[in-house]
Each structure stands twice: as C-alpha cells, then as structure tokens.
Design an enzyme around this catalytic site. Structure first.
Site, PDB file in Angstrom:
ATOM      1  N   ARG A 106     -14.244   4.841   9.428  1.00 38.50           N
ATOM      2  CA  ARG A 106     -12.773   4.716   9.580  1.00 38.50           C
ATOM      3  C   ARG A 106     -12.488   5.080  10.850  1.00 38.50           C
ATOM      4  O   ARG A 106     -12.780   6.471  11.301  1.00 38.50           O
ATOM      5  CB  ARG A 106     -12.041   5.320   8.489  1.00 38.50           C
ATOM      6  CG  ARG A 106     -10.370   5.396   9.064  1.00 38.50           C
ATOM      7  CD  ARG A 106      -9.449   5.554   8.050  1.00 38.50           C
ATOM      8  NE  ARG A 106      -9.245   4.696   6.853  1.00 38.50           N
ATOM      9  CZ  ARG A 106      -8.590   4.907   5.744  1.00 38.50           C
ATOM     10  NH1 ARG A 106      -7.376   5.634   5.922  1.00 38.50           N
ATOM     11  NH2 ARG A 106      -8.187   3.723   4.914  1.00 38.50           N
ATOM     12  N   HIS A 133      -8.690  -3.911   7.861  1.00 39.30           N
ATOM     13  CA  HIS A 133      -8.727  -3.167   6.574  1.00 39.30           C
ATOM     14  C   HIS A 133      -9.233  -3.953   5.540  1.00 39.30           C
ATOM     15  O   HIS A 133      -8.556  -4.364   4.461  1.00 39.30           O
ATOM     16  CB  HIS A 133      -7.637  -2.502   6.240  1.00 39.30           C
ATOM     17  CG  HIS A 133      -7.573  -1.329   5.384  1.00 39.30           C
ATOM     18  ND1 HIS A 133      -8.720  -0.795   4.995  1.00 39.30           N
ATOM     19  CD2 HIS A 133      -6.673  -0.632   4.687  1.00 39.30           C
ATOM     20  CE1 HIS A 133      -8.535   0.156   4.223  1.00 39.30           C
ATOM     21  NE2 HIS A 133      -7.349   0.490   3.927  1.00 39.30           N
ATOM     22  N   GLN A 136      -9.448  -2.842   1.781  1.00 46.34           N
ATOM     23  CA  GLN A 136      -8.175  -2.850   0.977  1.00 46.34           C
ATOM     24  C   GLN A 136      -7.702  -4.387   0.636  1.00 46.34           C
ATOM     25  O   GLN A 136      -7.370  -4.687  -0.443  1.00 46.34           O
ATOM     26  CB  GLN A 136      -7.158  -2.385   2.016  1.00 46.34           C
ATOM     27  CG  GLN A 136      -5.574  -2.237   1.254  1.00 46.34           C
ATOM     28  CD  GLN A 136      -5.577  -1.339   0.288  1.00 46.34           C
ATOM     29  OE1 GLN A 136      -5.797  -0.288   0.083  1.00 46.34           O
ATOM     30  NE2 GLN A 136      -5.239  -1.921  -0.883  1.00 46.34           N
ATOM     31  N   ASP A 224       3.426  -3.190   4.354  1.00 41.54           N
ATOM     32  CA  ASP A 224       2.703  -1.857   4.720  1.00 41.54           C
ATOM     33  C   ASP A 224       3.646  -1.167   5.847  1.00 41.54           C
ATOM     34  O   ASP A 224       4.714  -1.616   6.214  1.00 41.54           O
ATOM     35  CB  ASP A 224       1.230  -2.311   5.608  1.00 41.54           C
ATOM     36  CG  ASP A 224       0.548  -1.272   5.979  1.00 41.54           C
ATOM     37  OD1 ASP A 224       0.378  -0.272   5.355  1.00 41.54           O
ATOM     38  OD2 ASP A 224      -0.400  -1.654   6.931  1.00 41.54           O
ATOM     39  N   CYS A 264      -0.510  -1.373  -0.045  1.00 35.92           N
ATOM     40  CA  CYS A 264      -1.764  -0.642  -0.017  1.00 35.92           C
ATOM     41  C   CYS A 264      -1.603   0.876  -0.034  1.00 35.92           C
ATOM     42  O   CYS A 264      -2.748   1.796  -0.379  1.00 35.92           O
ATOM     43  CB  CYS A 264      -2.576  -0.917   1.340  1.00 35.92           C
ATOM     44  SG  CYS A 264      -1.603  -0.578   2.824  1.00 35.92           S
ATOM     45  N   ARG A 292      -9.663  -0.236  -5.797  1.00 36.97           N
ATOM     46  CA  ARG A 292     -10.252   0.278  -4.801  1.00 36.97           C
ATOM     47  C   ARG A 292     -11.704   0.612  -4.880  1.00 36.97           C
ATOM     48  O   ARG A 292     -12.730   0.403  -4.541  1.00 36.97           O
ATOM     49  CB  ARG A 292      -9.548   1.220  -3.757  1.00 36.97           C
ATOM     50  CG  ARG A 292      -8.511   0.831  -2.859  1.00 36.97           C
ATOM     51  CD  ARG A 292      -8.932  -0.064  -1.736  1.00 36.97           C
ATOM     52  NE  ARG A 292      -9.638   0.358  -0.695  1.00 36.97           N
ATOM     53  CZ  ARG A 292      -9.267   1.267   0.063  1.00 36.97           C
ATOM     54  NH1 ARG A 292      -7.929   1.459   0.302  1.00 36.97           N
ATOM     55  NH2 ARG A 292     -10.152   1.473   1.037  1.00 36.97           N
TER      56      ARG A 292
HETATM   57  N1  NVA Z   1      -1.668   0.308   8.414  1.00 35.44           N
HETATM   58  C1  NVA Z   1      -1.966   1.428   8.071  1.00 35.44           C
HETATM   59  C2  NVA Z   1      -2.727   0.972   6.621  1.00 35.44           C
HETATM   60  C3  NVA Z   1      -3.217   2.473   5.988  1.00 35.44           C
HETATM   61  C4  NVA Z   1      -3.841   2.255   4.757  1.00 35.44           C
HETATM   62  C5  NVA Z   1      -2.727   2.340   9.028  1.00 35.44           C
HETATM   63  O1  NVA Z   1      -3.362   1.748   9.661  1.00 35.44           O
HETATM   64  O2  NVA Z   1      -2.348   3.522   8.932  1.00 35.44           O
HETATM   65  N1   CP Z   2      -5.009   2.294   1.488  1.00 34.25           N
HETATM   66  C1   CP Z   2      -5.668   3.267   2.048  1.00 34.25           C
HETATM   67  O1   CP Z   2      -6.594   2.830   2.738  1.00 34.25           O
HETATM   68  O2   CP Z   2      -5.360   4.490   1.886  1.00 34.25           O
HETATM   69  P1   CP Z   2      -5.804   5.757   2.634  1.00 34.25           P
HETATM   70  O3   CP Z   2      -5.297   5.906   3.928  1.00 34.25           O
HETATM   71  O4   CP Z   2      -5.514   6.817   1.909  1.00 34.25           O
HETATM   72  O5   CP Z   2      -7.394   5.611   2.692  1.00 34.25           O
END
Ligand code: NVA
Ligand code: CP
Length: 306
Positions: A106, A133, A136, A224, A264, A292
């Site tokens: 990540r 992502h 997800q 989101d 999500c 997930r």
């Molecule tokens: N768009 C959000 C998704 C988190 C799961 C982010 O990137 O922070």
């Molecule tokens: N939805 C998601 O990816 O959650 P986290 O940021 O907690 O991993």
C-alpha cells in the site's frame, strides 16, 4: 532486471480476464462457506506486507487471511524498515523475493507498485495506491453478487463523490463486468482522464455533475471519503467543494426501491454519507468489510498456491 518467471500480479482489475475474476469470486464464496477446508492451503507460505499508508481492514484481513490458510504474513511499516529510509523498491523487491512467496503493498504512487512488480519474482498485490484500490472494488463486486446475483448487464451503479482511487477502480470494474456506472463528481475532481477515455467506447460509464443524475434508478450507490490519505491538508477546502456530494435519505428516494448502499470505510458521517443512512445500511457495509477477508484469501490462494 531479473528474468521474471512468476505467474501473475494483481495490480489492477483489468490485468485479469473476466473469467479469471469470476473463478476467483467463486473460490471466495467457497472459502466463505467452508473456511476449514482450506486451512492448510498456504502452509509454509509467507506474505510480506509493505505499508506506506495507514490501514485497518487491508492489514488485518490479509494478515488473518494468511493465518487462516496455514501461512503467515509479515507487516512491514515503512517507518520501521529500510523502505522508509530510501532503500530502492527495486532492491526491496529482489530481497523479499528471496524470502517470501508474495508481496502486498500500500503506497502513494501507482508507479511504485509497478516497479515492485517488475523487479519481484513473486506475485505482487496492490493494497491501494493514489490511483487504484482493486482489492476493495473486487470485494464490492463480490458483495453485490451475494445480494443481487450476477446479472451484471442489468446493474446500475452510482458512485457519488471524489474521482479518486475508488472511483478509478469502479471504472475498471464496469469495464470488466459490464454494468452501468454513473459517477457524480464536482468539476475538477473527476476520475482519471485516461481511464475515462478507455471507458468512453463502451458507453456504460458516465460522469455527471449532480448526485441526483447518478442516483436516479441506481441499484447500488456507493461513496468514499472527500479527502483521501495524503490529502489531509486539503480536507477543509474539500469540505466546501464536495458539499452536496453526499449519500442521504433524500438522494436514496431517487434510486431503485431496494437499492443497496456500500461504503469501503473508513466513513465520515455528515460528509460523504449521513449517520442515518450509514446506520440503516450498516449490516451490509460491515459484511462488505468482512468480505475483504474471503476475497483476498481467494486471491492469495490463486497467486501463492501451488
Ligand atoms: N480513497 C480512500 C480509500 C481508503 C480505503 C483513501 O485513499 O484514503
Ligand atoms: N477500505 C480499506 O481499504 O480500509 P483500510 O484503509 O482500513 O485498509
């Protein structure tokens, strides 16, 4: 660059064919029904998990998933490994490939995940970048299939809010599974222009400026956060820009009568979704989070299994 003999990575939803994705979703359903049957499927296997951003769901679901399959996961926070001190990902990829059977990452720039995949000789999984992502949204597709069945050609999905990594992955999902996707985003915050161009031929992905135009007749609505990880300094300004790009009871009245609401997580009540709507759909939203685990176990078995 070393000779690369691995089978596959999972960097985005368009890297795999629709039938490969469907096979994976079927396996996820079997894993959900009968987890004990697969308790030794990844015995002796290790997954390295590199995190340059925070996570609750992704970290815990991958870690528990590896454990439940008989393997182990190694959490590598960038602040406690050489990754955060500037060791090139090209080197990290080659080192980790000598120890582990797969790498999940990540991070911010999508190009970093591509570099890691290019240099790793074990499969690489995208656990979120600024651009995509995929874990997800594949889970979201699984969740929709569980509740509404797999007639994706009849499905209308609305995405309300920022044209971010989630919106971009929804575009990829619409291209793969063939459903209508209407994205409502404020001007200047639309999804990636390259992806929209790619989707423009198939005619089932549209971007609109008004949430109502996206929500009308939708079977599934999702949203989101207005400010993603890495955009914390823009959060105040974004609250102004995104005001109105919210899933609430009024918007839901325009949707199909039994429409589903997905999120999500993490959620910001009062911003992209009201507390009332969130709580009305909490059972579905937390099942989505649970899924997930099942979907990623299927992914891990497919990529790391013998
Ligand atoms: N768009 C959000 C998704 C988190 C799961 C982010 O990137 O922070
Ligand atoms: N939805 C998601 O990816 O959650 P986290 O940021 O907690 O991993």
């Amino acid at each position: 660059m070393p000779e690369n003999s691995k089978m596959k990575d999972f960097l985005d939803l368009t890297q795999w064919s629709r039938s490969e994705l469907e096979t994976l979703l079927d396996l996820a359903a079997e894993l959900k029904r009968n987890p004990a049957k697969f308790s030794r499927s990844l015995e002796g296997k290790s997954l390295a998990m590199i995190f340059k951003k925070s996570s609750t769901r992704t970290r815990v679901s991958f870690e528990v998933g590896m454990f439940q399959l008989g393997g182990q996961a190694i959490f590598m926070s960038s602040t406690h490994t050489q990754v955060g001190r500037g060791e090139p990902l090209e080197d990290t990829a080659r080192v980790l490939s000598r120890y582990v059977d797969g790498i999940m990452i990540r991070t911010y720039e999508h190009a970093e995940v591509e570099t890691l995949a290019q240099y790793a000789t074990v499969p690489v999984i995208n656990g979120l970048t600024d651009f995509l992502h995929p874990c997800q949204v594949l889970t979201d597709i699984f969740t929709i299939k569980e509740r509404l069945g797999d007639k994706f050609s009849d499905l209308k999905v609305a995405y309300i809010g920022d044209g971010n990594n989630m919106a971009n992955s929804w575009i990829n999902a619409a291209l793969q599974f063939g459903f209508d996707l209407r994205i409502a985003a404020p001007a200047g915050y639309e999804p990636d222009s390259g992806l929209l161009k790619k989707a423009s031929n198939d005619g089932r992905v549209t971007v609109v400026g008004e949430p109502a135009a996206a929500a009308r007749g939708a079977d599934v609505l999702n949203t989101d956060v207005w400010a993603s990880m890495g955009q914390e300094e823009e959060a105040v300004a974004r609250r102004q820009v995104f005001a109105g790009f919210q899933i609430n009871e009024e918007l839901l009245r325009l949707a199909a009568p039994e429409a589903l609401v997905l999120h999500c997580l993490p959620a910001h009540r009062g911003e992209e979704i009201t507390a009332e709507t969130f709580e009305r759909f909490q059972e579905l939203i937390f099942t989505q989070a649970e899924n997930r685990l099942h979907v990623q176990k299927a992914l891990l078995m497919t990529l790391l299994g013998d």
